[in-house]
Design an enzyme around this catalytic site. Structure first.
Site, mmCIF file in Angstrom:
data_model
loop_
_atom_site.group_PDB
_atom_site.id
_atom_site.type_symbol
_atom_site.label_atom_id
_atom_site.label_comp_id
_atom_site.label_asym_id
_atom_site.label_seq_id
_atom_site.Cartn_x
_atom_site.Cartn_y
_atom_site.Cartn_z
ATOM 1 C CB ALA A 1 -0.936 -0.009 1.209
ATOM 2 C CB ALA B 1 -0.549 1.691 -3.669
ATOM 3 N NE ARG C 1 10.133 -4.800 4.053
ATOM 4 C CZ ARG C 1 11.212 -5.497 3.719
ATOM 5 N NH1 ARG C 1 11.114 -6.429 2.806
ATOM 6 N NH2 ARG C 1 12.370 -5.259 4.275
ATOM 7 C CB VAL D 1 4.863 -10.471 2.605
ATOM 8 C CG1 VAL D 1 4.097 -9.230 2.205
ATOM 9 C CG2 VAL D 1 6.285 -10.418 2.114
ATOM 10 C CG ASP E 1 -2.973 -6.810 -19.908
ATOM 11 O OD1 ASP E 1 -3.081 -5.629 -20.305
ATOM 12 O OD2 ASP E 1 -2.196 -7.620 -20.430
ATOM 13 C CG HIS E 2 -2.548 -0.863 -17.566
ATOM 14 N ND1 HIS E 2 -1.327 -1.465 -17.690
ATOM 15 C CD2 HIS E 2 -2.448 0.298 -18.252
ATOM 16 C CE1 HIS E 2 -0.542 -0.702 -18.426
ATOM 17 N NE2 HIS E 2 -1.181 0.382 -18.773
ATOM 18 C CG ASP F 1 7.525 -3.912 -19.528
ATOM 19 O OD1 ASP F 1 7.035 -4.098 -18.394
ATOM 20 O OD2 ASP F 1 7.585 -2.790 -20.074
ATOM 21 C CG HIS G 1 0.290 -4.390 -21.809
ATOM 22 N ND1 HIS G 1 -0.523 -4.769 -20.770
ATOM 23 C CD2 HIS G 1 1.306 -3.686 -21.253
ATOM 24 C CE1 HIS G 1 -0.011 -4.321 -19.635
ATOM 25 N NE2 HIS G 1 1.107 -3.663 -19.891
ATOM 26 C CE LYS H 1 9.637 0.644 -21.228
ATOM 27 N NZ LYS H 1 8.398 1.152 -20.622
ATOM 28 C CE LYS I 1 1.939 6.187 -23.409
ATOM 29 N NZ LYS I 1 2.304 4.862 -22.972
#
Ligand code: BG6
Length: 487
Positions: free
Chosen positions: A11, A16, A44, A88, A179-180, A237, A242, A342, A347
């Site tokens: 978090a 996050a 942590r 964890v 998978d965004h 990646d 994707h 990359k 973009k």
């Protein structure tokens, strides 16, 4: 929507901060969270609840799509958020966490519905799941869901091992693999687009389509992620997940209903029809590249090998292009060209469908016409352009392309994470990566990984700010095509 407890591992991490909290806050503003929603952040670090909430508030101010101006709303939202320090690997920490969750569930007579969201390094998934099981946290009288982020494994074998470890405590229908790209509005639109437009439905096949190009180009380099990226490369990646997910969403035959089962089934069919690339075919169909120093937006940038944290002499791919064939009734003989890299010129994530040119058969003049193109812009701006030909009265009737264009109103479009988290909370996994697809994608990619690792492919270079290695142009030229860059 069911009441639930949302347990967020990692978090205090970057994901996050940038994505998860802003997405949940936007769902809260849009009244898409259950009344009694509560989130427990785990990390942590030793933090008081107040300190943690302040961090969350900062992340909302920096990254929320909706303006963060209503202080009372922010306060009310933050009150739903708690924090616990957790190692964890320490079973006793899970017992404490279980005590805290159970106490609250009993106090408010809440059902035992629990989301376990792993925003942590994948190496930790296995031990977290084992500890959830051991501590009893994952034994609930309501429902439980596990949310994980890619990468789902490093290769076919490790992906299978990872899946087996998750399966010890969670059934496939309880696992939500984010998978965004599947949360991006234009990716979600691909199927609807075809379904709701008979005109496109009719054209969506090898009789009319000459080739399909799927590009995800980025201007950023490896950023501060060399430790991860140098072991992954573009193939792991972006490509294995994707890019292949976009291919599946585009090429799948229309499911009768847009449900997780039916969409999953149709996507699997695409992967099963994808022509296997044997190790000896890799060199003829795949181009790998790595960026060298160049310019982005007029500013000089370093080459990949000089980036901090990258192994000297690294042969990691920062670019990959491939030619794929789907051997089914609708797509056979249509090449699909996929590339991602990359430090490229712009973009842009887009799909271009190039239609066949019938004018050679029915030519009325010697004039050649440009091909019709359907361009679907996935991001950063969502949109769609159809390029057709018309006679230009100002130029003696010369035939020229005109564009029919649609641009989405970005501000009001929910972000991928908002859509996906809301779907997950409702238990709808239609736009998540299912194990079958993930496994088939690894299976397809494995010969490429082997060929890369065996040094069987040249590592082409391309300067930062370019459109990638020239070898990738030749991949299309062999078939009489070229990449559509910025049409
Ligand atoms: C992530 C990759 O999954 O997707 C990153 O790990 C990449 O390397 C990012 O930059 C691209 O996502 P988007 O939404 O900006 O196209």
């Amino acid at each position: 929507m069911d009441a639930m407890t949302f347990v967020l591992f990692g978090a205090t991490g970057d994901l996050a901060k940038r994505k998860i909290f802003p997405a949940i806050y936007n769902l809260y503003v849009d009244r898409k969270l259950p009344e009694s929603f509560q989130l427990i952040g785990l990390g942590r670090r030793k933090l008081t609840e107040a300190e943690f909430r302040e961090q969350v508030a900062q992340s909302l101010r920096a990254f929320s799509r909706r303006p963060v101006t209503d202080e009372a709303a922010v306060r009310d939202f933050l009150e739903r958020i708690g924090y616990s320090e957790l190692n964890v690997n320490e079973l006793s920490d899970y017992a404490k966490l279980a005590g805290r969750i159970e106490e609250r569930e009993q106090r408010f007579t809440l059902p035992e519905n629990r989301v376990f969201y792993m925003s942590v390094a994948p190496e930790l998934f296995g031990s977290i799941v084992a500890n959830l099981q051991e501590s009893g946290l994952s034994r609930v009288s309501g429902w439980k869901r596990l949310v994980i982020e890619k990468p789902f494994g490093h290769d076919l074998e490790s992906a299978r091992a990872l899946n087996a470890s998750l399966a010890q405590a969670f059934e496939e229908k309880e696992i939500f693999r984010i998978d965004h790209y599947l949360g991006k509005p234009m990716v979600q639109n691909l199927e609807v687009f075809e379904y709701s437009n008979p005109v496109l439905q009719a054209l969506w096949r090898n009789r009319y389509v000459a080739n399909v190009q799927i590009t995800a180009a980025e201007t950023v380099g490896v950023e501060s992620r060399a430790g991860y990226y140098d072991h992954s490369g573009a193939v792991r990646d972006m490509f294995q997940n994707h890019m292949l997910q976009m291919l599946m969403m585009l090429a799948m035959q229309l499911p009768k209903h847009s449900t997780a089962e039916e969409v999953g089934f149709k996507k699997r069919k695409v992967m099963e029809a994808l022509r296997t690339l044997n190790r000896e075919d890799v060199a003829a169909n795949v181009v790998r590249g790595q960026y060298t120093a160049g310019h982005i937006g007029g500013k000089p940038v370093a080459g990949y090998a000089e980036e901090p944290g990258v192994n000297p002499g690294s042969t990691t791919d920062t670019y990959i292009a491939a030619r794929l064939w789907i051997d089914d009734y609708f797509w056979s003989e249509v090449p699909f060209y996929i590339r991602t890299g990359k430090r490229m010129a712009a973009k842009s994530t887009r799909i271009v469908i190039e239609f066949k040119d019938p004018s050679d058969k029915f030519s009325r003049t010697n004039e050649t016409t440009a091909p019709n193109l359907l361009t679907i812009d996935i991001g950063p701006e969502a949109g769609m352009t159809f390029r057709l030909n018309m006679k230009n009265p100002l130029k003696n009737g010369k035939i020229e392309p005109v564009q029919i264009q649609f641009d989405a109103d970005e501000k009001n479009v929910p972000e991928a994470y908002e859509t996906l988290i809301a779907d997950m909370m409702r238990g709808d996994s239609t736009f998540f990566a299912h194990w079958d697809e993930v496994e088939l994608a690894w299976q397809w990619v494995q010969p490429i990984l082997n060929a890369f690792e065996g040094g069987e492919l040249p590592l082409h270079t391309y300067s930062a700010g370019s459109n990638g290695p020239e070898a990738a142009d030749r991949l299309l030229e062999q078939d009489g095509f070229h990449w559509w860059h910025d049409e």
